[in-house]
Design an enzyme around this catalytic site. Structure first.
Site, PDB file in Angstrom:
ATOM      1  N   GLU A  32       0.838  -1.251  -0.065  1.00  0.00           N
ATOM      2  CA  GLU A  32      -0.005   0.004  -0.086  1.00  0.00           C
ATOM      3  C   GLU A  32       1.016   1.367   0.012  1.00  0.00           C
ATOM      4  O   GLU A  32       1.786   1.407   0.795  1.00  0.00           O
ATOM      5  CB  GLU A  32      -0.831  -0.049   1.140  1.00  0.00           C
ATOM      6  CG  GLU A  32      -1.789   1.291   1.315  1.00  0.00           C
ATOM      7  CD  GLU A  32      -2.582   1.623   0.367  1.00  0.00           C
ATOM      8  OE1 GLU A  32      -2.337   2.588  -0.308  1.00  0.00           O
ATOM      9  OE2 GLU A  32      -3.539   0.658  -0.300  1.00  0.00           O
ATOM     10  N   GLY A  37      -6.919   0.891   3.683  1.00  0.00           N
ATOM     11  CA  GLY A  37      -8.391   1.259   3.511  1.00  0.00           C
ATOM     12  C   GLY A  37      -8.762   1.765   2.101  1.00  0.00           C
ATOM     13  O   GLY A  37      -9.835   1.753   1.731  1.00  0.00           O
ATOM     14  N   GLY A 180     -24.940  10.645 -10.554  1.00  0.00           N
ATOM     15  CA  GLY A 180     -24.812   9.390  -9.815  1.00  0.00           C
ATOM     16  C   GLY A 180     -24.782   9.528  -8.219  1.00  0.00           C
ATOM     17  O   GLY A 180     -24.948  10.629  -7.815  1.00  0.00           O
ATOM     18  N   ALA A 181     -24.251   8.461  -7.813  1.00  0.00           N
ATOM     19  CA  ALA A 181     -24.124   8.534  -6.152  1.00  0.00           C
ATOM     20  C   ALA A 181     -23.385   9.402  -5.471  1.00  0.00           C
ATOM     21  O   ALA A 181     -23.562  10.370  -4.728  1.00  0.00           O
ATOM     22  CB  ALA A 181     -23.864   7.234  -5.620  1.00  0.00           C
ATOM     23  N   ILE A 182     -21.948   9.613  -6.361  1.00  0.00           N
ATOM     24  CA  ILE A 182     -21.196  10.685  -5.730  1.00  0.00           C
ATOM     25  C   ILE A 182     -21.675  12.093  -5.894  1.00  0.00           C
ATOM     26  O   ILE A 182     -21.764  12.883  -4.920  1.00  0.00           O
ATOM     27  CB  ILE A 182     -19.717  10.524  -6.507  1.00  0.00           C
ATOM     28  CG1 ILE A 182     -19.092   9.267  -6.006  1.00  0.00           C
ATOM     29  CG2 ILE A 182     -18.918  11.615  -6.060  1.00  0.00           C
ATOM     30  CD1 ILE A 182     -17.875   8.687  -6.962  1.00  0.00           C
ATOM     31  N   ALA A 267     -18.067  14.663 -10.999  1.00  0.00           N
ATOM     32  CA  ALA A 267     -18.416  13.589 -10.520  1.00  0.00           C
ATOM     33  C   ALA A 267     -18.824  12.493 -11.586  1.00  0.00           C
ATOM     34  O   ALA A 267     -20.018  12.010 -11.429  1.00  0.00           O
ATOM     35  CB  ALA A 267     -19.435  13.774  -9.408  1.00  0.00           C
ATOM     36  N   GLY A 269     -17.924   9.639 -12.576  1.00  0.00           N
ATOM     37  CA  GLY A 269     -17.523   8.200 -12.269  1.00  0.00           C
ATOM     38  C   GLY A 269     -16.019   7.896 -12.191  1.00  0.00           C
ATOM     39  O   GLY A 269     -15.296   9.000 -11.744  1.00  0.00           O
ATOM     40  N   ASP A 309     -12.339  -2.459  -8.620  1.00  0.00           N
ATOM     41  CA  ASP A 309     -12.722  -1.396  -9.456  1.00  0.00           C
ATOM     42  C   ASP A 309     -12.230  -1.970 -10.846  1.00  0.00           C
ATOM     43  O   ASP A 309     -12.708  -1.447 -11.821  1.00  0.00           O
ATOM     44  CB  ASP A 309     -12.523  -0.407  -9.114  1.00  0.00           C
ATOM     45  CG  ASP A 309     -13.202   0.280  -8.062  1.00  0.00           C
ATOM     46  OD1 ASP A 309     -14.233  -0.509  -7.264  1.00  0.00           O
ATOM     47  OD2 ASP A 309     -13.165   1.324  -7.555  1.00  0.00           O
ATOM     48  N   HIS A 442     -44.221  -3.713  13.700  1.00  0.00           N
ATOM     49  CA  HIS A 442     -44.846  -2.210  13.590  1.00  0.00           C
ATOM     50  C   HIS A 442     -44.821  -1.605  14.852  1.00  0.00           C
ATOM     51  O   HIS A 442     -45.107  -1.955  15.847  1.00  0.00           O
ATOM     52  CB  HIS A 442     -46.323  -2.581  13.252  1.00  0.00           C
ATOM     53  CG  HIS A 442     -47.320  -1.177  13.336  1.00  0.00           C
ATOM     54  ND1 HIS A 442     -47.190  -0.523  12.166  1.00  0.00           N
ATOM     55  CD2 HIS A 442     -48.011  -0.490  14.193  1.00  0.00           C
ATOM     56  CE1 HIS A 442     -48.096   0.512  12.485  1.00  0.00           C
ATOM     57  NE2 HIS A 442     -48.370   0.512  13.745  1.00  0.00           N
TER      58      HIS A 442
END
Length: 463
Positions: A32, A37, A180-182, A267, A269, A309, A442
């Site tokens: 890394e 992370g 999108g989400a970001i 943003a 992608g 990814d 409920h």
């Protein structure tokens, strides 16, 4: 210097793969170059949720009177909000350090590069190169903010998600390119703190991967919050010569609109991190910027695997983790089940949240299914009314012939916590009738899933 497994990258794919490999008895090391992370934990999933929580608390304070509580004028300390977010991320990164120590995983700090003959060359911060060997090597190098050719990021005025998490001060205005989400998560956060936000989306609706009804509802809610949304619009150029930015956007009718703002957030992608890691030198096959693998993430080169990814499938943290586990279990001689990519939940964490899994109504019909569709609005939910969170709905899609659960799409408070019920039920091949006859507690938000199912089968009580 010799290992059973070396993992290059410590994101949610890499670190999970390493821990599972160690559990299975493999001598494991992780390479890394930054913080354990990866992007998700340090510059993505976790810190954004911390920012969003701060924005939500701020909104609660501003609407405290709605709950019968009187408070003074609330003020958002942008620097303190960002500092809290960074602290949350750092704490989680230290947690992975602890897990590595507990599982006897060695961390090799530096930039890893694959070499022929199952070798990994690691270059440290001083430029020193050290070579390691392993029986198996997993590439888990993840992604980065995608740059459009006409929208180069300078990290100051035109930024990606990483800079958006750590701005020195709150901008007065922002144009977000991509919905999108970001894009929608940052739109919610900055708007909640008082930034004038404009979202520009090339396609004809926001959250274009979601069910069209979800997109329509979210656009209504976000506009009500004061966010300007321009769909069917492309950004032609951004002029950064002045004090701020001047965005030239082409609208649906072909006209050019000029939008002034302080910051532009791209943003649109993510791009895969496969450059400079030895892919070409080792002859690893790629297609359209992703590494080609089999169902267990083995590349065409013996002993080399790829996950996350940089391979096919959605670029999501939980997908990378699942791929890492399947990959190392196969390496260890187990018989894992290949991942079903048609049962991957997708979540967007703006307020209200969005969660979905499976086919949209349109996709189900295109595949030839005769469908039963049910919707239950949170405005009819007792728990939602009590919580002051009546916006949104649950939409379920079932196969009319066999009752197979084809998909679910939700907008509302905490729906990202509710979607797991659908994922598990679909994994177990549950039918609509079984959901209908499963007693939900409920009052809860989750009973909206049962109510939507009842609506699909003509048995709804509370509508």
């Amino acid at each position: 210097m010799n290992y059973d497994l070396i993992v290059i990258g410590s994101g949610p794919g890499g670190y999970v793969a390493a821990i599972r490999a160690s559990q299975l008895g493999l001598k494991t090391a992780v390479v890394e170059k930054e913080n354990l992370g990866g992007v998700c934990l340090n510059w993505g999933c976790i810190p954004t949720k911390a920012l969003i929580k701060s924005a939500q608390v701020f909104e609660y304070l501003n609407h405290a009177a709605d709950y019968g509580i009187t408070v003074g004028d609330a003020k958002a300390d942008f620097g303190a909000i960002v500092k809290r977010s960074r602290g949350v991320a750092e704490g989680m990164s230290k947690g992975i350090q602890f897990l590595f120590k507990k599982n006897k995983i060695e961390t090799i700090v530096g930039t890893g590069k694959l070499k022929p003959g199952k070798k990994v060359e690691v270059t440290d911060s001083t430029g020193k190169k050290t070579e390691y060997t392993a029986k198996h090597i997993i590439l888990a190098t993840g992604g980065r903010s995608r740059e459009l050719p006409n929208l180069k990021q300078d990290g100051k005025k035109v930024i990606g998600y990483r800079e958006a998490l750590n701005l020195p001060s709150k901008p007065e205005s922002m144009v977000i390119i991509g919905s999108g989400a970001i894009g929608m998560e940052f739109a919610y956060f900055y708007n909640a703190l008082g930034t004038k936000v404009t979202v520009v989306e090339f396609l004809d609706r926001i959250l274009p991967r979601e069910d069209p009804e979800v997109s329509k509802e979210m656009e209504r809610i976000m506009k009500k919050k004061g966010i300007t949304i321009k769909t069917g619009t492309s950004v032609e150029s951004v002029d950064t010569k002045g004090k701020g930015c001047l965005v030239s956007a082409k609208t649906k009718d072909g006209s050019i609109e000029k939008i002034e703002c302080e910051i532009v957030l791209s943003a649109v992608g993510v791009s895969t991190n496969i450059q400079g890691i030895g892919i070409e030198e080792c002859g690893i096959k790629t297609e359209k910027g992703i590494v080609v693998t089999d169902d267990f993430y083995k590349t065409n080169v013996e002993g080399v695997y790829a996950i996350g990814d940089i391979v096919k499938g959605p670029a999501l943290a939980h997908v990378a983790s699942a791929e890492g586990i399947v990959c190392v279990e196969k390496i260890a001689g187990h018989h894992p089940e290949p991942i079903n990519y048609e049962n991957i939940p997708s979540c967007t964490y703006c307020i209200p949240e969005v969660a979905s899994v499976g086919l949209t109504e349109e996709e189900a019909k295109q595949k030839g299914y005769e469908v039963k569709v049910g919707k239950f609005p949170f405005s009819a939910s007792g728990k939602a009314s009590a919580a002051g969170a009546k916006e949104g709905f649950v939409k379920v899609i079932y196969d009319a012939k066999y009752g197979e659960w084809l998909g679910t799409h939700m907008v509302g408070s905490n729906v990202t916590e509710m979607i797991a019920e659908v994922v598990v039920a679909r994994k177990l091949e549950t039918t609509g009738n079984e959901i209908l006859k499963s007693i939900h507690p409920h009052p809860t938000m989750s009973e909206a899933i049962m109510e939507a199912t009842a609506a699909a089968f003509g048995e709804v009580i509370h509508l």
